[in-house]
Write a protein that holds these residues in place. Structure first.
Motif, PDB file in Angstrom:
ATOM      1  N   PRO A   1     -31.862  -3.932  15.788  1.00 27.07           N
ATOM      2  CA  PRO A   1     -31.316  -3.968  17.144  1.00 27.07           C
ATOM      3  C   PRO A   1     -32.373  -4.322  18.192  1.00 27.07           C
ATOM      4  N   ASP A   2     -33.613  -3.898  17.985  1.00 25.76           N
ATOM      5  CA  ASP A   2     -34.669  -4.230  18.951  1.00 25.76           C
ATOM      6  C   ASP A   2     -34.933  -5.732  18.984  1.00 25.76           C
ATOM      7  N   VAL A   3     -35.023  -6.342  17.801  1.00 24.75           N
ATOM      8  CA  VAL A   3     -35.236  -7.794  17.747  1.00 24.75           C
ATOM      9  C   VAL A   3     -34.049  -8.514  18.389  1.00 24.75           C
ATOM     10  N   ALA A   4     -32.830  -8.066  18.082  1.00 23.11           N
ATOM     11  CA  ALA A   4     -31.641  -8.692  18.661  1.00 23.11           C
ATOM     12  C   ALA A   4     -31.641  -8.556  20.179  1.00 23.11           C
ATOM     13  N   ALA A   5     -32.093  -7.401  20.685  1.00 20.59           N
ATOM     14  CA  ALA A   5     -32.137  -7.198  22.133  1.00 20.59           C
ATOM     15  C   ALA A   5     -33.133  -8.152  22.790  1.00 20.59           C
ATOM     16  N   ALA A   6     -34.296  -8.357  22.134  1.00 23.97           N
ATOM     17  CA  ALA A   6     -35.288  -9.281  22.685  1.00 23.97           C
ATOM     18  C   ALA A   6     -34.783 -10.723  22.623  1.00 23.97           C
ATOM     19  N   MET A   7     -34.080 -11.080  21.545  1.00 23.51           N
ATOM     20  CA  MET A   7     -33.478 -12.411  21.458  1.00 23.51           C
ATOM     21  C   MET A   7     -32.476 -12.609  22.594  1.00 23.51           C
ATOM     22  N   ALA A   8     -31.627 -11.601  22.805  1.00 23.28           N
ATOM     23  CA  ALA A   8     -30.617 -11.693  23.864  1.00 23.28           C
ATOM     24  C   ALA A   8     -31.265 -11.791  25.240  1.00 23.28           C
ATOM     25  N   TYR A   9     -32.359 -11.082  25.417  1.00 25.11           N
ATOM     26  CA  TYR A   9     -33.086 -11.127  26.701  1.00 25.11           C
ATOM     27  C   TYR A   9     -33.510 -12.567  27.012  1.00 25.11           C
ATOM     28  N   ALA A  10     -34.077 -13.235  26.014  1.00 27.85           N
ATOM     29  CA  ALA A  10     -34.525 -14.617  26.212  1.00 27.85           C
ATOM     30  C   ALA A  10     -33.338 -15.556  26.391  1.00 27.85           C
ATOM     31  N   MET A  11     -32.297 -15.327  25.620  1.00 32.17           N
ATOM     32  CA  MET A  11     -31.138 -16.212  25.670  1.00 32.17           C
ATOM     33  C   MET A  11     -30.306 -16.008  26.940  1.00 32.17           C
ATOM     34  N   GLN A  12     -30.397 -14.827  27.549  1.00 33.94           N
ATOM     35  CA  GLN A  12     -29.770 -14.656  28.862  1.00 33.94           C
ATOM     36  C   GLN A  12     -30.488 -15.499  29.914  1.00 33.94           C
ATOM     37  N   ARG A  13     -31.802 -15.572  29.782  1.00 37.44           N
ATOM     38  CA  ARG A  13     -32.583 -16.394  30.717  1.00 37.44           C
ATOM     39  C   ARG A  13     -32.246 -17.876  30.545  1.00 37.44           C
ATOM     40  N   VAL A  14     -31.914 -18.281  29.321  1.00 37.45           N
ATOM     41  CA  VAL A  14     -31.453 -19.665  29.102  1.00 37.45           C
ATOM     42  C   VAL A  14     -30.236 -19.940  29.981  1.00 37.45           C
TER      43      VAL A  14
END
Length: 701
Positions: free
Chosen positions: A588-601
């Motif tokens: 879940p931590d990795v997924a949260a960091a991925m989502a953080y970057a992809m929200q910025r996209v």
């Protein structure tokens, strides 16, 4: 020369004919007694089994009620209860086919005798089967339909329909046995449900639907008699086309009318109807209202490709039968109600925006448009659309560039294409591996464009060295900086930034991370894992990518796509539907960091055009993708409720540069940013969306 008087000659001929008739009568009586005695000694247990019926596939309306997408059948039949059949039908059938139905014990022996006498005296064959015997014959024929093997099925049918004393005696025995354990009302109901009414129409309910656009319960006296007339000779008395013209004048339905009027007369004779009703029905013209039933996925219109995938799933899932032969036999027999995951609100949005933004064909370009939407955390496929007309006729597909039987959204083995390069939408799996290995979004790598990237680590195949032949470019010259962070590379989709990240990772590890999200090649081959694959060179089905992005939005847990919510069998009992398998792809931590970057996209990067066009707004993640020379363009993303992948692709051939090609509604390359917001607007309106979890600070600092 005879001098016998004419009157004496006539009397002698009369006596001779009487003697013949008496002799025939005696022989027939003796024969009848013998036959009955023999028949009673035969086995009389008729196992009725399951009748072939149509199966129905449903989608779900916005109010939660089902909507029929398509029906499938070898025999168009809908079984109904006795009280759902008009009394006119029952009386017409018994009056015309078996007036003694309610009195005999299954075999109309005198009808059989009369048929035999008629044959002996006049030389004209006449049948004598009771309704019960006719029903028995139909059951034996239907049992052949349950056989999966074509040769066995044909042999069974030949045996069940052969003209022989043995078959007739067996039918009589089974009819007598059936009458011992079933009521007359139930035998008549089953007979009317099983009998053929011409072509693929079986049973009185389907016949009423097809010929008069009504139900068996609502048939008028005239309509009931016309339908029962068909049973006697479906080809001669058909109602789905007027009879051939004579002298240039169409005969209408003269043959059916003649038989119908005979039946009405028999109903009057046996006091089933009044003289007034008889006369009124006799004067009523035959006016069919032929209503073609929904059959095959082509009737599902824009949902046809989804429907096609449902059928292929049923034919291959063990829940539908232990082996392929059993599944095909079950499918042919039908009687199933299949309730799918398709959401008609999202599907409507997908079909509408596809029609507005991607043409079915384009000069010198085999253009394809695809949309797949999947429920986050469920794997339920909510929408599936493409820009072509559905057909399973190879001749139509070959001649019409607007049509195809290939489902661009799914794998080759499921009736799909061999996939499409996904471009930069694939980069998220390198991002996942980067974070899994303990790196931060803020960490930078050498990202300058170069002609020799050297050696990449590959724990599966050994180190891979790339010389001057590997020279990836960035989309814009201003992206050719020396160092970019993982976050910057993701927001702006910088190719050299991701190659720089891959240089510090294990190529095999990146592939395995992609596979952990359920990603696989559409052609069934293993995923390629070379350095170029980081930029999206693997050919993958859009539905696969939609499920993977749903896994990112689901805290790193990916659920396999499913298309069926529930299946109801012919007996009304539920059959287990295929289930989605959910696995933890990343923490879940990795997924949260991925989502953080992809929200910025979405808010400040390459996906921002799609983001600001989506209404209502909810938190969303996303990633764009473009292949070499802008041949394929993608937009992939998700809320916490729905993931959607949209693409404009080259199906075959060299394709066109989408940045230099314009459709009626705008630039081809930007069609993705018109379609994705339309679908996600419908999703957000219906399902909403929550905030994505915050990643650990160690992954963002």
């Amino acid at each position: 020369m005879s001098t016998e008087l004419p009157s004496r000659k006539k009397a002698r001929r009369t006596r001779r004919r009487s003697t013949v008739l008496i002799s025939v009568g005696v022989i027939v009586a003796l024969l009848a007694t013998t036959v009955v005695a023999f028949v009673v000694s035969l086995p009389d247990d008729l196992v009725i089994g399951r009748l072939s019926q149509k199966s129905n596939v449903y989608a779900t309306r916005s109010d939660g009620t089902p909507q029929l997408l398509a029906s499938f059948y070898d025999q168009n039949r809908v079984e109904v209860a006795s009280d759902a059949i008009s009394p006119f039908v029952k009386d017409a059938a018994t009056s015309a086919e078996d007036p003694g139905f309610y009195d005999h014990g299954g075999v109309d022996i005198w009808g059989t005798v009369a048929g035999l006498v008629s044959t002996l005296v006049t030389g004209t064959a006449r049948g004598g089967s009771s309704i019960t015997q006719q029903y028995v014959k139909n059951v034996l024929v239907q049992k052949c339909e349950t056989l999966a093997d074509d040769k066995k099925r044909t042999g069974c049918y030949d045996t069940a329909t052969e003209t022989s004393p043995d078959r007739k005696l067996k039918e009589m025995s089974l009819a007598i046995g059936l009458e011992k354990k079933s009521s007359k009302a139930d035998i008549l109901r089953q007979y009317l449900n099983i009998t053929g009414f011409g072509g693929s129409v079986y049973g009185i309910e389907a016949a009423a639907n097809y010929y008069f656009n009504t139900t068996a319960a609502a048939l008028t006296l005239s309509q009931a008699a016309s339908l029962v007339a068909i049973v006697n000779n479906p080809v001669k008395f058909q109602l789905d086309k007027p009879e051939s013209a004579t002298n240039g004048v169409a005969n209408g339905y003269a043959a059916n009318k003649e038989r119908r009027d005979y039946i009405l007369g028999e109903m009057l004779t046996h006091k089933k109807i009044s003289t007034a009703d008889h006369d009124a029905a006799l004067n009523e013209p035959i006016t069919p209202a032929i209503t073609e039933p929904s059959t095959g996925c082509q009737t599902a219109a824009g949902s046809a490709y989804f429907c096609d995938l449902v059928l292929r799933t049923l034919r291959n899932d063990p829940a539908f039968g232990a082996n392929r032969a059993t599944r095909l036999a079950n499918f042919r027999l039908g009687g199933y109600d299949v309730y799918t995951t398709l959401d008609l609100d999202l599907q409507s949005a997908a079909e509408t925006t596809m029609a507005e933004n991607v043409p079915k064909s384009y000069e010198d370009w085999d253009v394809g448009g695809v949309i797949s939407s999947v429920g986050v955390g469920t794997g339920r496929v909510l929408a599936m659309s493409q820009n072509k007309d559905y057909t399973q006729d190879p001749a139509v597909a070959a001649a019409n560039p607007n049509a195809t039987g290939i489902n661009f959204n799914t794998d080759y083995a499921q009736g799909g294409s061999k996939g499409f390069q996904t471009g930069s939408t694939y980069k998220v799996f390198t991002l996942a591996e980067w974070l899994k290995e303990g790196n931060s979004l803020a960490d930078s790598v050498s990202s300058r464009q170069r002609s020799d990237w050297g050696v990449f680590q590959d724990s599966c195949s050994g180190p891979q060295e790339y010389g001057t032949s590997f020279d990836p470019n960035n989309d814009a010259s201003y992206e050719n900086g020396s160092y970019y962070s993982a976050l910057q590379s993701t927001i702006s989709s910088i190719n050299t930034g991701f190659i720089g990240m891959a240089k510090k990772l294990d190529l095999c590890g990146i592939r395995k991370t992609a596979e952990a999200f359920g990603v696989h090649r559409a052609d069934g081959d293993p995923l390629q894992q070379g350095a170029a694959s980081v930029l999206g060179t693997n050919e993958i089905a859009p539905l696969t990518m939609a499920a993977a992005y749903a896994g990112i939005a689901n805290n790193g847990t990916t659920c396999t796509p499913i298309l069926i919510d529930r299946i109801v069998g012919p007996d009304g009992a539920e059959i287990p539907a295929p289930k989605s398998a959910c696995t933890q792809s990343v923490t879940p931590d990795v997924a949260a960091a991925m989502a953080y970057a992809m929200q910025r996209v979405m808010t400040s990067g390459t996906g921002s055009t799609s983001n600001w066009r989506t209404d209502p707004e909810v938190p969303m993640i996303g990633k764009t993708g473009t292949t070499d020379e802008n041949k394929d363009t993608w937009m992939a993303g998700a809320s916490t409720k729905v993931a959607t992948v949209v693409g404009v692709v080259t199906v075959a051939g060299t394709g066109e540069d989408q940045r230099e090609t314009y459709f009626d509604n705008g630039e081809a390359a930007s069609a993705r940013h018109r379609m994705w917001p339309d679908v996600m607007s419908a999703a957000n309106k219906k399902f909403g969306g929550d905030e994505f979890p915050d990643p650990p600070r160690s992954m963002t600092r």
